[in-house]
Scaffold this active site. Structure first.
Site, PDB file in Angstrom:
ATOM      1  N   THR A   9      13.144   1.339  -4.533  1.00  0.00           N
ATOM      2  CA  THR A   9      11.336   2.025  -4.209  1.00  0.00           C
ATOM      3  C   THR A   9      11.724   2.960  -4.957  1.00  0.00           C
ATOM      4  OG1 THR A   9       9.611   3.543  -3.690  1.00  0.00           O
ATOM      5  CG2 THR A   9      12.220   3.155  -1.895  1.00  0.00           C
ATOM      6  N   GLY A  13      10.955   9.975  -1.744  1.00  0.00           N
ATOM      7  CA  GLY A  13      10.282  10.884  -0.271  1.00  0.00           C
ATOM      8  C   GLY A  13      10.453   9.407   0.644  1.00  0.00           C
ATOM      9  N   GLU A  39       6.834  -5.815  -9.570  1.00  0.00           N
ATOM     10  CA  GLU A  39       5.527  -5.796 -10.311  1.00  0.00           C
ATOM     11  C   GLU A  39       5.088  -6.183  -9.211  1.00  0.00           C
ATOM     12  OE1 GLU A  39       2.067  -6.352 -13.114  1.00  0.00           O
ATOM     13  OE2 GLU A  39       4.072  -7.189 -14.316  1.00  0.00           O
ATOM     14  N   ASP A  68       6.122  -3.333   2.440  1.00  0.00           N
ATOM     15  CA  ASP A  68       4.953  -2.782   1.498  1.00  0.00           C
ATOM     16  C   ASP A  68       3.955  -2.376   2.735  1.00  0.00           C
ATOM     17  OD1 ASP A  68       3.280  -2.575  -1.496  1.00  0.00           O
ATOM     18  OD2 ASP A  68       2.385  -4.545  -0.359  1.00  0.00           O
ATOM     19  N   TYR A 149      -4.473   7.827   2.904  1.00  0.00           N
ATOM     20  CA  TYR A 149      -5.386   7.675   3.671  1.00  0.00           C
ATOM     21  C   TYR A 149      -5.252   8.484   4.768  1.00  0.00           C
ATOM     22  CZ  TYR A 149      -6.454   3.984  -0.222  1.00  0.00           C
ATOM     23  OH  TYR A 149      -6.862   3.158  -1.482  1.00  0.00           O
ATOM     24  N   ARG A 176       4.165   1.832   9.655  1.00  0.00           N
ATOM     25  CA  ARG A 176       5.233   1.893   9.311  1.00  0.00           C
ATOM     26  C   ARG A 176       7.295   2.912  10.537  1.00  0.00           C
ATOM     27  NH1 ARG A 176       4.277   5.147   5.481  1.00  0.00           N
ATOM     28  NH2 ARG A 176       3.072   3.672   4.207  1.00  0.00           N
TER      29      ARG A 176
HETATM   30  P1  IMP Z   1       3.162   0.841  -1.355  1.00  0.00           P
HETATM   31  O1  IMP Z   1       3.967   2.311  -1.552  1.00  0.00           O
HETATM   32  O2  IMP Z   1       3.305  -0.014  -2.372  1.00  0.00           O
HETATM   33  O3  IMP Z   1       3.645   0.117   0.008  1.00  0.00           O
HETATM   34  O4  IMP Z   1       1.269   1.578  -0.841  1.00  0.00           O
HETATM   35  C1  IMP Z   1       0.584   1.514  -0.471  1.00  0.00           C
HETATM   36  C2  IMP Z   1      -0.428   2.856  -0.619  1.00  0.00           C
HETATM   37  O5  IMP Z   1      -0.959   2.234   1.038  1.00  0.00           O
HETATM   38  C3  IMP Z   1      -0.650   4.123  -0.111  1.00  0.00           C
HETATM   39  O6  IMP Z   1       0.040   4.126  -1.970  1.00  0.00           O
HETATM   40  C4  IMP Z   1      -1.542   5.119   0.117  1.00  0.00           C
HETATM   41  O7  IMP Z   1      -2.481   4.408  -0.392  1.00  0.00           O
HETATM   42  C5  IMP Z   1      -1.745   3.385   1.611  1.00  0.00           C
HETATM   43  N1  IMP Z   1      -0.831   3.568   2.208  1.00  0.00           N
HETATM   44  C6  IMP Z   1       0.526   3.348   2.985  1.00  0.00           C
HETATM   45  N2  IMP Z   1       0.500   4.189   4.274  1.00  0.00           N
HETATM   46  C7  IMP Z   1      -0.101   5.070   4.645  1.00  0.00           C
HETATM   47  C8  IMP Z   1      -0.160   6.003   5.490  1.00  0.00           C
HETATM   48  O8  IMP Z   1       0.897   6.538   6.604  1.00  0.00           O
HETATM   49  N3  IMP Z   1      -0.541   6.810   5.385  1.00  0.00           N
HETATM   50  C9  IMP Z   1      -2.013   6.600   4.339  1.00  0.00           C
HETATM   51  N4  IMP Z   1      -1.917   5.679   3.682  1.00  0.00           N
HETATM   52  C10 IMP Z   1      -1.428   5.057   3.196  1.00  0.00           C
END
Ligand code: IMP
Length: 194
Positions: A9, A13, A39, A68, A149, A176
């Site tokens: 990543t 954060g 991607e 993910d 969300y 997570r």
């Molecule tokens: P990633 O970084 O590709 O895993 O993106 C995951 C996306 O899913 C984030 O940008 C959020 O919009 C949503 N998401 C994943 N985990 C959470 C969470 O714990 N709380 C709120 N939204 C989440």
């Protein structure tokens, strides 16, 4: 020999959050090189986590970890799913879109899913772990903590949204948190020479 694990990543954060989960795991976490962009072309969380871990491992010659995650709403056939991060320009637009698509639907069941993958330096997926947290989508946001969300994701057992929880409480029951808890015992057994 130090056990280096590259985090797939560019987000400091996310690195901090992973460091908190893996604090006593015996691995030293480092951020992926900035120029390496992967991607997310997969259509499942597992495919995207695997893709990111595998490509970063191969490119750096180290072990790599990727996650993910996203929100799946039952009445929207699992949307936004792997498109959770791309469902709008910012968090409030993404939330508004989900609320708008759900409208007055009575079935508001949903889940957050997180898949974590660890790849060896050859890019082979060595460990994979999934965590799921079930909840309900509210009609309007509640709470100011967290991200994404969180303000519309309500956990009935705690009578709180993710955005109303302390970070510790959220970690203890979130998708997570569960995925990392399942991964830790396996990671502890893994030798970097494997
Ligand atoms: P990633 O970084 O590709 O895993 O993106 C995951 C996306 O899913 C984030 O940008 C959020 O919009 C949503 N998401 C994943 N985990 C959470 C969470 O714990 N709380 C709120 N939204 C989440």
């Amino acid at each position: 020999m130090t056990k280096v694990l590259v985090v797939a990543t560019g987000n400091p954060g996310k690195l901090r959050e992973m460091q908190a989960y893996l604090a006593n795991s015996g691995w030293e976490l480092t951020l992926k090189p900035e120029e390496l962009e992967i991607e997310e072309t997969g259509d499942t969380f597992a495919a995207n986590a695997g893709l990111k871990a595998s490509q970063i491992a191969q490119a750096t010659g180290n072990w790599a970890i990727a996650d993910d995650s996203g929100l799946q709403v039952d009445a929207l056939n699992g949307a936004p799913g792997v498109y959770s991060a791309r469902y709008g320009k910012n968090d409030s637009e993404r939330i508004a879109r989900v609320l708008n698509e759900l409208g007055s639907e009575v079935n508001r069941q949903a889940q957050f899913v997180c898949v974590i993958a660890i790849a060896n330096p050859h890019g082979e997926i060595f460990l994979q772990s999934e965590g799921v947290c079930r909840g309900v989508i509210l009609h309007a946001p509640r709470g100011h903590r967290g991200f994404g969300y969180d303000p519309i994701f309500y956990v009935p057992e705690k009578q709180l949204t993710f955005a109303e929880m302390t970070p510790q409480l959220k970690r203890s029951l979130s998708h997570r948190g569960k995925a990392f808890t399942a991964l830790l015992p396996q990671l502890a057994l893994l030798s970097p020479e494997s």
